[in-house]
Design a protein around this motif. Structure first.
Motif, short mmCIF file in Angstrom:
data_model
loop_
_atom_site.label_atom_id
_atom_site.label_comp_id
_atom_site.label_asym_id
_atom_site.label_seq_id
_atom_site.Cartn_x
_atom_site.Cartn_y
_atom_site.Cartn_z
N THR A 52 -6.38 -7.73 3.22
CA THR A 52 -7.10 -8.14 2.01
C THR A 52 -7.14 -9.66 1.89
OG1 THR A 52 -6.33 -6.12 0.91
CG2 THR A 52 -7.19 -7.86 -0.50
N LEU A 57 -6.00 -10.27 -3.19
CA LEU A 57 -4.63 -9.77 -3.24
C LEU A 57 -3.83 -10.49 -4.32
CD1 LEU A 57 -2.42 -8.01 -2.14
CD2 LEU A 57 -1.99 -9.71 -0.34
N HIS A 61 -1.78 -8.67 -7.17
CA HIS A 61 -0.35 -8.95 -7.36
C HIS A 61 -0.08 -9.56 -8.73
CE1 HIS A 61 3.73 -9.97 -6.01
NE2 HIS A 61 3.57 -11.08 -6.71
N GLN A 260 -7.58 -2.49 -6.34
CA GLN A 260 -7.95 -3.87 -5.99
C GLN A 260 -9.08 -4.43 -6.85
OE1 GLN A 260 -8.74 -4.07 -1.80
NE2 GLN A 260 -6.59 -4.24 -1.24
N SER A 326 1.87 -5.20 -2.25
CA SER A 326 1.30 -6.47 -1.78
C SER A 326 1.57 -6.70 -0.29
CB SER A 326 1.83 -7.64 -2.60
OG SER A 326 1.47 -7.51 -3.97
N GLN A 329 -0.90 -5.31 2.12
CA GLN A 329 -2.27 -5.80 2.06
C GLN A 329 -2.40 -7.27 2.49
OE1 GLN A 329 -4.19 -4.59 -1.80
NE2 GLN A 329 -2.21 -3.62 -2.18
#
Length: 578
Positions: A52, A57, A61, A260, A326, A329
């Motif tokens: 990602t 990301l 996160h 996402q 996280s 990704q």
């Protein structure tokens, strides 16, 4: 003191922390390698392991860790005055949260994207892993209950916010499909979605039929509701059921379909919200009316300040997000500095504005002291004080009060919802890991593990006790949530200390905040569990005592196990190339 000056000092320290301290950690401590093959590429499956873009990301996160807690904790902690809360948020973010979030992300990436609970096996042994997984399981269960309680009550208190929040779900699914299937860009669609949400918020603030007010539909606060529960309790029950159905679906979908894109929308929403609040602060130039320090008789700030403000200074839940979703990704390892450390700084910025919104809201210091007459009063009114104080800041940009209140409530609800379904997904992972550990393959099945997670969370949040009657489980669990969260952060720092020592690197950057945090948290938990919640204590509560005693005992056991691991030194079977 002038509020603009206080905000400027805090923001300047955050900038210095990211510019210098995070660079030191990236280059000297973690030695990030841009050519390292991350788990997202190595185990790509299109569901959990998805390479990602770092901005997308970071959005996931940041919004996963920045739920209602960095707002609620500081809004309560100003009970002891704004200075202790300010110092803990700023210094805790730079030297504790930034390292913790960054470190757990790198540790997981270097170990196949495994969670900190699983990594406990490699670092402190099998017994430590099992104990740690059970602590994590209890924590995420409490996170689910607390945040479901918060969202349901905000839906009831701010019905104009319901429709804009609901609209975000289909918009996020549309964005996810467009980006993943058609290889499009996420930025423009997410901004369009944000405009649609806020346009709906403006309309719903003024048009009554657009406000989804379940209490009004049932005849008002005095209405009988369903099964004689009363209108408010019935509305709460319905919203909890709705949320549980939503998180069941959201936590089982591939991350690109909803998690996402929705989190990316929320990251823009947070940026917009922070801009509105800080710009409103700049234009309105309010004075701080709350006292710098506040003498209290019922509860001392030491050690409770350090567990009241968890998210926003340091939070164990962040390590679960870093290592649970996280790390799976991360496109390249060098992105970890931006995702992990900058994510922590972003939450610190949110906690800072929460403090400022509350301490400038009251017209006089006496009005503040009247509202914060006790710690219980601070706990019950903190979130409401933030919403009203933040709306007052937004009015500095000539935003009407009703619209400002709706927008602020949407931001809080969106972040809480993001944390909720991320937490349920993490709980599914943990249940599956325990199923593997105890050879119970049925628990490794996605829908079985998710059903257990959702059902237990619903049962806990609907416990009919406490000052709010039916459905006050989330309210009851808040004190224990803070201590458990900080213990989890302390144990994660302990794992990082062992790992860095094995690597032959400077482990004091982990050891110092670990010792401080575990001491303060164990001190606070001992006070609460054995002198307040026990049957012989000042405020007996069986639920909190049982949960707290289990977590306290498990933590002591883990600390002894970890001390043994530190004495033994490097595990000869540890693969440093992972």
């Amino acid at each position: 003191m002038n509020a603009i000056a206080l905000a400027s000092i805090g923001l300047f320290v955050f900038i210095l922390g990211y510019r210098f301290y995070s660079k030191f950690l990236a280059e000297k401590i973690f030695k990030l390698d841009p050519n390292y093959v991350t788990p997202a590429h190595r185990f790509e499956d299109g569901v959990d392991f998805v390479p990602t873009n770092k901005w997308v990301l970071w959005g996931h996160h940041f919004t996963s860790v920045a739920g209602a807690a960095p707002i609620l904790g500081p809004a309560i902690a100003v009970y002891w005055g704004w200075l202790p809360a300010f110092l803990w948020v700023v210094l805790g973010t730079v030297f504790a949260a930034g390292f913790h979030d960054f470190g757990t992300l790198v540790l997981s990436v270097r170990n196949k994207g495994q969670s900190v609970g699983t990594l406990a096996h490699r670092l402190i042994g099998q017994r430590g892993k099992i104990l740690f997984l059970f602590i994590i399981l209890i924590l995420v269960l409490m996170v689910n209950a607390v945040f479901a309680w918060v969202i349901a009550n905000l839906f009831i208190s701010f019905p104009a916010a319901v429709l804009p929040v609901m609209i975000q779900i289909p918009l996020a699914i549309w964005i996810g499909y467009s980006v993943y299937k058609k290889q499009g860009k996420m930025l423009v669609p997410s901004l369009i979605a944000l405009v649609i949400m806020y346009a709906t918020a403006v309309a719903a603030s003024s048009v009554e039929w657009m406000q989804i007010d379940l209490v009004r539909y049932m005849g008002g606060a005095e209405g009988a509701g369903l099964f004689g529960l009363g209108a408010v309790s019935t509305a709460f029950f319905i919203w909890i059921l709705f949320l549980m159905v939503y998180v069941y679906i959201a936590s089982t979908l591939p991350v690109w379909k909803l998690l996402q894109p929705r989190d990316f929308i929320n990251s823009h929403q947070l940026v917009v919200g922070l801009f509105i609040l800080y710009a409103g602060l700049l234009f309105s130039n309010p004075q701080i009316t709350a006292p710098m320090t506040n003498e209290t008789n019922d509860v001392s700030w030491l050690p409770l300040l350090f567990i009241t403000i968890a998210c926003g200074a340091i939070s164990g839940f962040h390590g679960l997000v870093s290592s649970g979703t996280s790390s799976k990704q991360l496109y390249k390892e060098t992105d970890a500095r931006f995702v992990g450390y900058a994510g922590a700084v972003g939450e610190g910025v949110l906690a800072l504005v929460s403090i400022i919104a509350v301490i400038t809201f009251f017209p006089t210091a006496d009005a503040f002291r009247e509202s914060y007459s006790s710690f219980a009063a601070a706990s019950g009114g903190g979130l409401g004080n933030f919403v009203q104080g933040a709306a007052q800041l937004a009015e500095g940009l000539f935003i009407p009060a009703n619209i400002a209140t709706t927008i602020v409530s949407i931001i809080v609800i969106s972040f809480a919802a993001t944390t909720l379904d991320t937490s349920v997904r993490l709980m599914r992972y943990i249940i599956a890991e325990l199923g593997q550990e105890y050879n119970l393959p049925v628990l490794t099945k996605t829908h079985v593990a998710t059903t257990i997670a959702v059902a237990s969370s619903a049962a806990l949040v609907l416990i009919p006790e406490g000052p709010n009657g039916f459905g006050s489980g989330g309210y009851l669990l808040w004190p224990l949530f803070g201590t458990s969260n900080q213990l989890l952060a302390g144990i994660s720092l302990l794992l990082l200390t062992i790992w860095l020592k094995w690597l032959g690197r400077n482990y004091w950057v982990a050891l110092i905040p670990m010792i401080f945090l575990i001491f303060m948290t164990m001190y606070a938990m001992a006070q609460q569990v054995f002198f307040q919640w026990a049957m012989w204590g000042s405020n007996p509560n069986t639920l909190l005592f049982v949960f707290g005693a289990i977590i306290f005992g498990f933590t002591l056991w883990i600390l002894l196990t970890a001390a043994s691991a530190l004495r033994k030194g490097i595990d000869p079977n540890y693969n440093f190339d992972e």
